[in-house]
Design a protein around this motif. Sequence first.
Motif, PDB file in Angstrom:
ATOM      1  N   TYR A  30       5.895 -16.306  15.875  1.00  0.00           N
ATOM      2  CA  TYR A  30       7.110 -15.017  15.991  1.00  0.00           C
ATOM      3  C   TYR A  30       6.833 -13.769  16.618  1.00  0.00           C
ATOM      4  O   TYR A  30       8.442 -13.341  17.557  1.00  0.00           O
ATOM      5  CB  TYR A  30       8.333 -14.991  14.967  1.00  0.00           C
ATOM      6  CG  TYR A  30       8.031 -13.681  14.113  1.00  0.00           C
ATOM      7  CD1 TYR A  30       8.065 -12.460  14.058  1.00  0.00           C
ATOM      8  CD2 TYR A  30       7.351 -13.922  12.455  1.00  0.00           C
ATOM      9  CE1 TYR A  30       8.321 -11.747  13.375  1.00  0.00           C
ATOM     10  CE2 TYR A  30       7.140 -13.115  11.810  1.00  0.00           C
ATOM     11  CZ  TYR A  30       8.045 -12.072  12.243  1.00  0.00           C
ATOM     12  OH  TYR A  30       7.471 -10.842  11.035  1.00  0.00           O
ATOM     13  N   PRO A  31       5.937 -13.209  16.195  1.00  0.00           N
ATOM     14  CA  PRO A  31       5.756 -12.215  17.602  1.00  0.00           C
ATOM     15  C   PRO A  31       5.353 -11.994  18.320  1.00  0.00           C
ATOM     16  O   PRO A  31       5.738 -11.070  19.494  1.00  0.00           O
ATOM     17  CB  PRO A  31       4.244 -11.077  16.247  1.00  0.00           C
ATOM     18  CG  PRO A  31       4.099 -11.633  15.062  1.00  0.00           C
ATOM     19  CD  PRO A  31       4.600 -13.163  14.587  1.00  0.00           C
ATOM     20  N   TYR A  32       4.364 -13.313  19.630  1.00  0.00           N
ATOM     21  CA  TYR A  32       3.820 -13.844  20.019  1.00  0.00           C
ATOM     22  C   TYR A  32       5.535 -14.032  20.802  1.00  0.00           C
ATOM     23  O   TYR A  32       5.881 -13.670  22.235  1.00  0.00           O
ATOM     24  CB  TYR A  32       3.264 -15.051  19.921  1.00  0.00           C
ATOM     25  CG  TYR A  32       2.883 -15.660  21.627  1.00  0.00           C
ATOM     26  CD1 TYR A  32       2.312 -15.025  22.191  1.00  0.00           C
ATOM     27  CD2 TYR A  32       4.131 -16.134  22.271  1.00  0.00           C
ATOM     28  CE1 TYR A  32       1.855 -15.202  23.532  1.00  0.00           C
ATOM     29  CE2 TYR A  32       3.551 -17.180  23.842  1.00  0.00           C
ATOM     30  CZ  TYR A  32       2.752 -16.805  23.993  1.00  0.00           C
ATOM     31  OH  TYR A  32       2.845 -17.102  25.342  1.00  0.00           O
ATOM     32  N   LEU A  34       8.616 -12.847  20.171  1.00  0.00           N
ATOM     33  CA  LEU A  34       9.281 -11.156  20.479  1.00  0.00           C
ATOM     34  C   LEU A  34       9.168 -11.142  21.810  1.00  0.00           C
ATOM     35  O   LEU A  34       9.328  -9.883  21.989  1.00  0.00           O
ATOM     36  CB  LEU A  34       9.271 -10.402  19.194  1.00  0.00           C
ATOM     37  CG  LEU A  34      10.039 -11.657  18.392  1.00  0.00           C
ATOM     38  CD1 LEU A  34       9.750 -10.472  17.242  1.00  0.00           C
ATOM     39  CD2 LEU A  34      10.956 -11.633  18.712  1.00  0.00           C
ATOM     40  N   GLU A  35       7.376 -10.872  21.399  1.00  0.00           N
ATOM     41  CA  GLU A  35       6.877  -9.991  22.660  1.00  0.00           C
ATOM     42  C   GLU A  35       7.004 -10.877  24.173  1.00  0.00           C
ATOM     43  O   GLU A  35       7.623 -10.386  25.295  1.00  0.00           O
ATOM     44  CB  GLU A  35       4.928 -10.191  22.751  1.00  0.00           C
ATOM     45  CG  GLU A  35       4.918  -9.285  21.366  1.00  0.00           C
ATOM     46  CD  GLU A  35       3.019  -9.806  21.685  1.00  0.00           C
ATOM     47  OE1 GLU A  35       2.424 -10.593  22.521  1.00  0.00           O
ATOM     48  OE2 GLU A  35       2.511  -9.187  20.198  1.00  0.00           O
ATOM     49  N   GLU A  38      10.536  -9.585  24.593  1.00  0.00           N
ATOM     50  CA  GLU A  38      10.989  -8.108  25.235  1.00  0.00           C
ATOM     51  C   GLU A  38       9.791  -8.087  26.763  1.00  0.00           C
ATOM     52  O   GLU A  38      10.976  -7.774  27.735  1.00  0.00           O
ATOM     53  CB  GLU A  38       9.939  -7.639  24.233  1.00  0.00           C
ATOM     54  CG  GLU A  38      10.224  -6.185  25.038  1.00  0.00           C
ATOM     55  CD  GLU A  38      11.680  -5.458  25.239  1.00  0.00           C
ATOM     56  OE1 GLU A  38      11.474  -5.052  26.138  1.00  0.00           O
ATOM     57  OE2 GLU A  38      12.318  -5.536  24.152  1.00  0.00           O
ATOM     58  N   GLU A  71       9.687 -10.672   5.844  1.00  0.00           N
ATOM     59  CA  GLU A  71       9.104 -10.743   7.049  1.00  0.00           C
ATOM     60  C   GLU A  71      10.051 -10.346   8.057  1.00  0.00           C
ATOM     61  O   GLU A  71      10.027  -9.177   8.542  1.00  0.00           O
ATOM     62  CB  GLU A  71       7.662 -10.935   6.972  1.00  0.00           C
ATOM     63  CG  GLU A  71       5.992 -10.482   5.988  1.00  0.00           C
ATOM     64  CD  GLU A  71       5.417 -11.322   6.468  1.00  0.00           C
ATOM     65  OE1 GLU A  71       5.079 -11.421   7.780  1.00  0.00           O
ATOM     66  OE2 GLU A  71       4.797 -11.884   5.623  1.00  0.00           O
ATOM     67  N   ASP A  75      11.144  -6.892   9.880  1.00  0.00           N
ATOM     68  CA  ASP A  75      11.443  -6.433  11.086  1.00  0.00           C
ATOM     69  C   ASP A  75      12.617  -6.575  12.111  1.00  0.00           C
ATOM     70  O   ASP A  75      12.898  -6.807  13.222  1.00  0.00           O
ATOM     71  CB  ASP A  75      10.411  -8.116  12.104  1.00  0.00           C
ATOM     72  CG  ASP A  75       8.860  -7.496  11.418  1.00  0.00           C
ATOM     73  OD1 ASP A  75       8.405  -6.766  11.066  1.00  0.00           O
ATOM     74  OD2 ASP A  75       8.099  -8.720  11.907  1.00  0.00           O
TER      75      ASP A  75
END
Length: 131
Positions: A30-32, A34-35, A38, A71, A75
């Motif tokens: 998920y960080p990928y 979200l990037e 954005e 987590e 976030d």
Amino acid sequence: APYLLEQLQPLVEEYGAEIEITASRQEIPYPYVLERIEEVRSDHNPRLKVEGVVVNQFQGRANFPQQAVDELVADGLPVLEPYISASVRIRESHHAAKPMVFFEPSHKVAGEFEALYDRLRSKQRERRKAS
């Protein structure tokens, strides 16, 4: 996830639900995601936002799945409830080519899909009233 579409399709057909789901062939951290969201937001669509995260194949008795959900919440992601439980009956409904809400309407997972739909539909109505 094709099976998610398969499970939600009856809600669209019978109740006129409007559901948008994007699918992939692999899990993406998920960080990928979200990037990328954005990036698209800043380059193309400043109104783009994460509507919610559907927690699927959730195993409530295990520690790790709850930690992963915690987590996401920490976030600041909007985690949608109810979580969709893991069940072998989902695979069986796929094999029968029948959405879970029709394959076994009284099953816990069918109820979770219906409750998730109800929650999303309620949010949609609230947004319409507010605008």
